[in-house]
Design a protein around this motif. Structure first.
Motif, mmCIF file in Angstrom:
data_model
loop_
_atom_site.group_PDB
_atom_site.id
_atom_site.type_symbol
_atom_site.label_atom_id
_atom_site.label_comp_id
_atom_site.label_asym_id
_atom_site.label_seq_id
_atom_site.Cartn_x
_atom_site.Cartn_y
_atom_site.Cartn_z
ATOM 1 N N UNK A 85 0.822 -1.202 0.000
ATOM 2 C CA UNK A 85 0.000 0.000 0.000
ATOM 3 C C UNK A 85 0.864 1.263 0.000
ATOM 4 N N UNK A 86 0.352 2.326 -0.638
ATOM 5 C CA UNK A 86 1.020 3.620 -0.706
ATOM 6 C C UNK A 86 0.065 4.676 -0.158
ATOM 7 N N UNK A 87 0.521 5.421 0.846
ATOM 8 C CA UNK A 87 -0.284 6.484 1.439
ATOM 9 C C UNK A 87 0.303 7.834 1.050
ATOM 10 N N UNK A 88 -0.558 8.838 1.034
ATOM 11 C CA UNK A 88 -0.106 10.183 0.707
ATOM 12 C C UNK A 88 -0.762 11.191 1.643
ATOM 13 N N UNK A 89 -0.014 12.269 1.928
ATOM 14 C CA UNK A 89 -0.567 13.348 2.734
ATOM 15 C C UNK A 89 -1.442 14.234 1.851
ATOM 16 N N UNK A 98 4.637 0.608 5.662
ATOM 17 C CA UNK A 98 5.464 0.418 6.851
ATOM 18 C C UNK A 98 5.939 1.716 7.454
ATOM 19 N N UNK A 99 6.413 2.636 6.626
ATOM 20 C CA UNK A 99 6.885 3.929 7.130
ATOM 21 C C UNK A 99 5.725 4.776 7.639
ATOM 22 N N UNK A 100 4.580 4.677 6.988
ATOM 23 C CA UNK A 100 3.412 5.451 7.427
ATOM 24 C C UNK A 100 3.001 5.048 8.836
ATOM 25 N N UNK A 101 2.903 3.744 9.093
ATOM 26 C CA UNK A 101 2.530 3.293 10.435
ATOM 27 C C UNK A 101 3.629 3.613 11.446
ATOM 28 N N UNK A 349 4.065 -1.671 15.476
ATOM 29 C CA UNK A 349 3.903 -0.303 14.969
ATOM 30 C C UNK A 349 2.522 -0.093 14.373
ATOM 31 N N UNK A 350 2.011 -1.098 13.714
ATOM 32 C CA UNK A 350 0.673 -0.982 13.125
ATOM 33 C C UNK A 350 -0.386 -0.808 14.206
ATOM 34 N N UNK A 354 -2.845 2.763 15.190
ATOM 35 C CA UNK A 354 -4.311 2.759 15.254
ATOM 36 C C UNK A 354 -4.796 3.545 16.464
ATOM 37 N N UNK A 355 -6.038 3.958 16.406
ATOM 38 C CA UNK A 355 -6.625 4.707 17.524
ATOM 39 C C UNK A 355 -6.847 3.804 18.730
ATOM 40 N N UNK A 356 -7.295 2.582 18.494
ATOM 41 C CA UNK A 356 -7.537 1.612 19.562
ATOM 42 C C UNK A 356 -6.968 0.256 19.145
ATOM 43 N N UNK A 357 -6.816 -0.628 20.132
ATOM 44 C CA UNK A 357 -6.341 -1.986 19.891
ATOM 45 C C UNK A 357 -7.442 -2.945 20.328
ATOM 46 N N UNK A 358 -7.870 -3.811 19.434
ATOM 47 C CA UNK A 358 -8.968 -4.733 19.711
ATOM 48 C C UNK A 358 -8.477 -6.170 19.607
#
Length: 366
Positions: A85-89, A98-101, A349-350, A354-358
């Protein structure tokens, strides 16, 4: 005679020397020569244009299109082409998953707002978007096989390295009885013809069989323990959600804690921390998470409990099953911190990003 020689140089065609047609002089032929030269110069291709075309062809050979695209589509953090996956601002700067997380996890640990490493605009799981066009473009770019050094499109490279490449590393089929040989796949058949391990005695291969038996016994004990626990009288399944909070100390440390939940007629809370309470986890490249189970109700008699954390229907946490046991009393109402069995640092790291961990907590009691 001089005039005749000049005319022959300028115009080699035959000249009529009759008295009715006068011989042209040098002063009359000069303008005609200059006009023809100017006409040729007008339609001739300029030297500058020729040099420009030649120079462009050299650049095209020297800098391939895929190399130029690789520098444009690379991650802004690791400067490597993304693998998934590729994320962008909001300004379009690219980051691999990986770098985003990792950026989001570092911001969580430091109690700061995550920002783009290129333009410092605020980023989060909701504000950053995936760039599918870049993902598809990167998947078509060539990459080099680590075994045969040939180039293949990135979307087919994994299949080639795992199933097609004749240079990929392979083991002998007699490795289960102790053969240590490893080499290119195309040399495997030749080695197996000469391998001495099939002719060894049973006593010689016992060490290899012992290690295999040890691994299988560990897995069997885990499954047997789970099946035994399923026969207990009291079993509860709880889907737990951990939320981050920080201490009031001088150096704020990050913890996670769940809301109170009811199980086995008691009130419970799950608490988690990073890197076993390390002062500054951002300074470490390796990260893990540990958790403890806290009894919030008063226990009249000792309570022996087995518990295990698994992936539940709500979250997508990747954990390996591991059973823990503890006896709760009036003095001991908190279990020690035990590792949440995550596979590696990127998974931790992932979770931090995240906001929460489930996850799902299963508790067993007789």
């Amino acid at each position: 005679m001089i005039e005749l020689n000049i005319n022959e140089d300028i115009n080699p065609s035959p000249i009529d020397m009759s008295d009715n047609q006068p011989i042209p002089s040098s002063s009359e032929s000069a303008p005609q020569f200059m006009a023809e030269a100017a006409k040729q110069e007008e339609f001739a291709e300029p030297d500058i244009k020729k040099r420009k075309i030649s120079h462009f062809s050299g650049d095209e050979k020297k800098y391939k299109l895929e190399d130029r695209l690789g520098g444009i589509l690379c991650c802004a953090v690791c400067l490597d082409l993304p693998r998934a996956a590729v994320y962008q601002c909001s300004n379009g700067h690219l980051m691999c998953a990986g770098c985003f997380t990792h950026v989001l996890a570092d911001a969580r640990l430091r109690d700061e707002t995550a920002t783009c490493p290129s333009c410092r605009v605020e980023i989060s799981k909701t504000s950053a978007t995936r760039n599918l066009a870049v993902e598809n473009a990167v998947s078509e770019l060539p990459a080099e096989c680590q075994y045969c050094n040939k180039q293949f499109p990135r979307n087919s490279l994994v299949r080639h390295e795992e199933a097609e490449c004749e240079e990929r590393i392979s083991g002998c089929k007699y490795s289960r009885i102790g053969c240590p040989w490893r080499g290119p796949l195309h040399e495997r058949s030749e080695h197996e013809k000469e391998c001495v391990h099939p002719n060894r005695s049973g006593a010689d291969v016992m060490e290899a069989l012992k290690s295999i038996d040890h691994q299988m016994n560990e897995e069997r004990m885990l499954y047997d323990s789970i099946f035994d626990l399923l026969g207990y009288d009291k079993i509860t399944i709880n889907d737990v959600q951990l939320k981050p909070y920080r201490t009031d100390e001088f150096v704020h440390r990050l913890f996670y804690e769940s809301s109170r939940f009811s199980a086995l007629n008691y009130q419970w809370v799950v608490k988690a921390r990073i890197n076993n309470n390390q002062k500054d986890p951002t300074q470490s490249s390796e990260r893990d998470m540990s958790y403890q189970l806290i009894l919030k109700s008063k226990s009249v008699k000792p309570l022996s409990l087995n518990y295990i954390a698994l992936r539940g229907p709500v979250g997508d946490i990747n954990v390996k099953p591991r059973i823990y046991e503890f006896e709760f009393t009036e003095q001991n109402y908190e279990t020690p911190f035990v590792k949440l069995p995550l596979p590696d640092t990127p998974e931790c790291n992932r979770l931090l990003a995240a906001t929460t961990i489930n996850f799902r907590l299963i508790m067993f009691s007789k």
